[in-house]
Design a protein around this motif. Sequence first.
Motif, PDB file in Angstrom:
ATOM      1  N   ASN A 367       0.804  -1.217   0.000  1.00 18.38           N
ATOM      2  CA  ASN A 367       0.000   0.000   0.000  1.00 18.38           C
ATOM      3  C   ASN A 367       0.844   1.277   0.000  1.00 18.38           C
ATOM      4  O   ASN A 367       0.318   2.367  -0.229  1.00 18.38           O
ATOM      5  N   ALA A 368       2.142   1.142   0.262  1.00 14.20           N
ATOM      6  CA  ALA A 368       2.996   2.320   0.410  1.00 14.20           C
ATOM      7  C   ALA A 368       3.535   2.780  -0.937  1.00 14.20           C
ATOM      8  O   ALA A 368       3.845   1.972  -1.809  1.00 14.20           O
ATOM      9  N   LYS A 369       3.658   4.099  -1.059  1.00 15.94           N
ATOM     10  CA  LYS A 369       4.226   4.685  -2.271  1.00 15.94           C
ATOM     11  C   LYS A 369       5.706   4.989  -2.039  1.00 15.94           C
ATOM     12  O   LYS A 369       6.086   5.466  -0.971  1.00 15.94           O
ATOM     13  N   PRO A 370       6.559   4.735  -3.045  1.00 16.04           N
ATOM     14  CA  PRO A 370       7.988   5.001  -2.854  1.00 16.04           C
ATOM     15  C   PRO A 370       8.293   6.492  -2.766  1.00 16.04           C
ATOM     16  O   PRO A 370       7.639   7.312  -3.413  1.00 16.04           O
ATOM     17  N   LEU A 371       9.283   6.824  -1.956  1.00 16.32           N
ATOM     18  CA  LEU A 371       9.797   8.190  -1.872  1.00 16.32           C
ATOM     19  C   LEU A 371      10.814   8.408  -2.986  1.00 16.32           C
ATOM     20  O   LEU A 371      11.354   7.441  -3.538  1.00 16.32           O
ATOM     21  N   PRO A 372      11.107   9.650  -3.331  1.00 16.61           N
ATOM     22  CA  PRO A 372      12.168   9.908  -4.323  1.00 16.61           C
ATOM     23  C   PRO A 372      13.470   9.235  -3.912  1.00 16.61           C
ATOM     24  O   PRO A 372      13.834   9.249  -2.733  1.00 16.61           O
ATOM     25  N   ARG A 373      14.172   8.661  -4.883  1.00 20.88           N
ATOM     26  CA  ARG A 373      15.411   7.943  -4.592  1.00 20.88           C
ATOM     27  C   ARG A 373      16.634   8.628  -5.206  1.00 20.88           C
ATOM     28  O   ARG A 373      17.714   8.047  -5.242  1.00 20.88           O
ATOM     29  N   SER A 374      16.467   9.854  -5.708  1.00 22.10           N
ATOM     30  CA  SER A 374      17.585  10.590  -6.275  1.00 22.10           C
ATOM     31  C   SER A 374      17.330  12.082  -6.151  1.00 22.10           C
ATOM     32  O   SER A 374      16.183  12.524  -5.945  1.00 22.10           O
ATOM     33  N   VAL A 375      18.377  12.858  -6.284  1.00 26.28           N
ATOM     34  CA  VAL A 375      18.243  14.312  -6.224  1.00 26.28           C
ATOM     35  C   VAL A 375      17.336  14.826  -7.341  1.00 26.28           C
ATOM     36  O   VAL A 375      16.424  15.623  -7.078  1.00 26.28           O
ATOM     37  N   PRO A 376      17.538  14.419  -8.612  1.00 30.92           N
ATOM     38  CA  PRO A 376      16.645  14.922  -9.665  1.00 30.92           C
ATOM     39  C   PRO A 376      15.175  14.604  -9.410  1.00 30.92           C
ATOM     40  O   PRO A 376      14.301  15.435  -9.670  1.00 30.92           O
ATOM     41  N   ALA A 377      14.888  13.403  -8.901  1.00 28.28           N
ATOM     42  CA  ALA A 377      13.501  13.043  -8.619  1.00 28.28           C
ATOM     43  C   ALA A 377      12.924  13.924  -7.510  1.00 28.28           C
ATOM     44  O   ALA A 377      11.756  14.336  -7.576  1.00 28.28           O
ATOM     45  N   ALA A 378      13.730  14.218  -6.495  1.00 29.40           N
ATOM     46  CA  ALA A 378      13.266  15.073  -5.401  1.00 29.40           C
ATOM     47  C   ALA A 378      13.070  16.509  -5.869  1.00 29.40           C
ATOM     48  O   ALA A 378      12.146  17.201  -5.413  1.00 29.40           O
ATOM     49  N   ILE A 379      13.925  16.980  -6.776  1.00 31.23           N
ATOM     50  CA  ILE A 379      13.755  18.319  -7.341  1.00 31.23           C
ATOM     51  C   ILE A 379      12.441  18.405  -8.100  1.00 31.23           C
ATOM     52  O   ILE A 379      11.665  19.361  -7.945  1.00 31.23           O
ATOM     53  N   ASP A 380      12.159  17.410  -8.924  1.00 26.78           N
ATOM     54  CA  ASP A 380      10.916  17.397  -9.677  1.00 26.78           C
ATOM     55  C   ASP A 380       9.712  17.396  -8.745  1.00 26.78           C
ATOM     56  O   ASP A 380       8.701  18.072  -9.004  1.00 26.78           O
ATOM     57  N   ALA A 381       9.805  16.642  -7.645  1.00 26.66           N
ATOM     58  CA  ALA A 381       8.688  16.568  -6.699  1.00 26.66           C
ATOM     59  C   ALA A 381       8.443  17.915  -6.026  1.00 26.66           C
ATOM     60  O   ALA A 381       7.287  18.336  -5.862  1.00 26.66           O
ATOM     61  N   LEU A 382       9.509  18.599  -5.631  1.00 29.50           N
ATOM     62  CA  LEU A 382       9.346  19.899  -4.985  1.00 29.50           C
ATOM     63  C   LEU A 382       8.818  20.934  -5.973  1.00 29.50           C
ATOM     64  O   LEU A 382       7.924  21.721  -5.649  1.00 29.50           O
ATOM     65  N   ARG A 383       9.363  20.929  -7.178  1.00 32.21           N
ATOM     66  CA  ARG A 383       8.900  21.886  -8.188  1.00 32.21           C
ATOM     67  C   ARG A 383       7.428  21.678  -8.544  1.00 32.21           C
ATOM     68  O   ARG A 383       6.716  22.628  -8.872  1.00 32.21           O
ATOM     69  N   GLY A 384       6.981  20.439  -8.462  1.00 29.71           N
ATOM     70  CA  GLY A 384       5.597  20.144  -8.814  1.00 29.71           C
ATOM     71  C   GLY A 384       4.618  20.283  -7.665  1.00 29.71           C
ATOM     72  O   GLY A 384       3.428  19.998  -7.833  1.00 29.71           O
ATOM     73  N   SER A 385       5.088  20.722  -6.510  1.00 31.73           N
ATOM     74  CA  SER A 385       4.240  20.800  -5.327  1.00 31.73           C
ATOM     75  C   SER A 385       3.470  22.115  -5.276  1.00 31.73           C
ATOM     76  O   SER A 385       4.066  23.194  -5.202  1.00 31.73           O
ATOM     77  N   ASP A 386       2.143  22.045  -5.302  1.00 33.89           N
ATOM     78  CA  ASP A 386       1.341  23.251  -5.152  1.00 33.89           C
ATOM     79  C   ASP A 386       1.486  23.837  -3.753  1.00 33.89           C
ATOM     80  O   ASP A 386       1.520  25.062  -3.573  1.00 33.89           O
ATOM     81  N   LEU A 387       1.617  22.967  -2.742  1.00 32.63           N
ATOM     82  CA  LEU A 387       1.744  23.461  -1.371  1.00 32.63           C
ATOM     83  C   LEU A 387       3.060  24.197  -1.163  1.00 32.63           C
ATOM     84  O   LEU A 387       3.103  25.198  -0.441  1.00 32.63           O
ATOM     85  N   ALA A 388       4.134  23.721  -1.788  1.00 35.02           N
ATOM     86  CA  ALA A 388       5.418  24.419  -1.648  1.00 35.02           C
ATOM     87  C   ALA A 388       5.302  25.854  -2.120  1.00 35.02           C
ATOM     88  O   ALA A 388       5.854  26.770  -1.495  1.00 35.02           O
ATOM     89  N   ARG A 389       4.584  26.073  -3.213  1.00 37.95           N
ATOM     90  CA  ARG A 389       4.425  27.428  -3.746  1.00 37.95           C
ATOM     91  C   ARG A 389       3.462  28.261  -2.910  1.00 37.95           C
ATOM     92  O   ARG A 389       3.546  29.487  -2.908  1.00 37.95           O
TER      93      ARG A 389
END
Length: 427
Positions: A367-389
């Motif tokens: 049932n668990a979703k994987p977390l980002p496993r690399s810097v580029p993946a984490a960058i994409d996740a932060l950039r795509g976050s509506d809450l971060a903005r």
Amino acid sequence: MKLPEGIHTVEMVFADVFGVLRGKKVPANQWPRVAHEGSHIPGAPLYWGVRCECPDESPAGGMDEGYPDVVIKPVVGTLRPVPWRPGVAQVFCSIENPDGSPSELCPRNALVSVLSEYEKEGIDAQIALEMEFYLLDPETHRPLISQMNTYGVVDGSPYDAILTDIMTNLVAYGLPVEAGMQEYGTGQMEITLRYDRALKAADDAIFMRSAVKELAVKHGLVATYMAKPFDGESGSGLHIHQSMWRDGVNLFDAVDGPSEYAMHYLGGLQRRIGEFSLFGSWSVNDYKRRQDFTLCPTTDSWGGDNRTVAIRMIEAEGSYRFEQRDPCSTSNLYLVVAGQLAAGLDGVRHQLTPGPRCELNAYTDPNAKPLPRSVPAAIDALRGSDLAREAFPALLIDTYVDTVQREYQAIMQPVSDIERTRYIGAI
């Protein structure tokens, strides 16, 4: 702020983009003026590299703009003598623009802004931060002993006396030390601080991380909070415990278990954990810590007293708190805490609900979703976050991502010894 008797120098300190203490030394005879006016510094520490490399270009400015100033101003109530350096005191500083407005680049200001949203609702966010680190020989960068002694009290190694001395100095420094121990790695330690209001707890943890490094040097060692210094040894994590209070009542508690508020808060933590991964894990090395079956979370799982999950719901005598376990000890504590508190509040406001509770091994939880496993993946996740903005200034997010990208390129571009060893003669 009046100086204690015998203080001849005040260090005005602040945390740079990586949470490392920087600052200026001020003689006591200049303190009355500086305490009122503050002091100008270049804004570059808020977007430079780990080794203080100033970028030619950045969303925050660069060579063309001439690295303009910000102003550091002492924060009332944070002045404290440094017991291992008689005559010296340190004071934490806020960071302002020259016109007196809060700097949007300052991670501490970002946490203050998130906490103001809680204050509007009369809520006191309380946290405790646990950080792991290694004590190593400064020449070999290896531990002083050959095997770990987790929770060892007396093992005859130098670590016994060193850890005790570090803790004694931290207490004299005014930090609320609860305990210290040898952790699950050879030469790895952990010192825990008692929970407090979120901003003070983050300030204290930043002070502690810097003090541990300084005190290690006095013992002829180097303290590193690097996430994964050795293959085959435990990584160094940052665990953040959190609970929300109003009028002396823990909002996570209900008569028959965790409250509805707690479950919505948990829903927010789980929903955003991947989006804010870059705040807690910004380097290539951080993602070498994020490995399955290592007690470092790799999914967005949550559960009870289960150290394989990313978020633990901890119950003690009918009172509840959450512990989020995915960040690394290298992170900027203000950004990590601000991200988690913003996520929890978003969960409450939008009445989010968490996924199924993990009862067994989170590394195999379907049932668990994987977390980002690399810097580029984490960058994409932060950039795509509506809450971060929504929760953070765009300039802060853009500048932080730019800084992390430069660090990533600095590590990934050079050819390494391991590449030569692995490929020359084989291909």
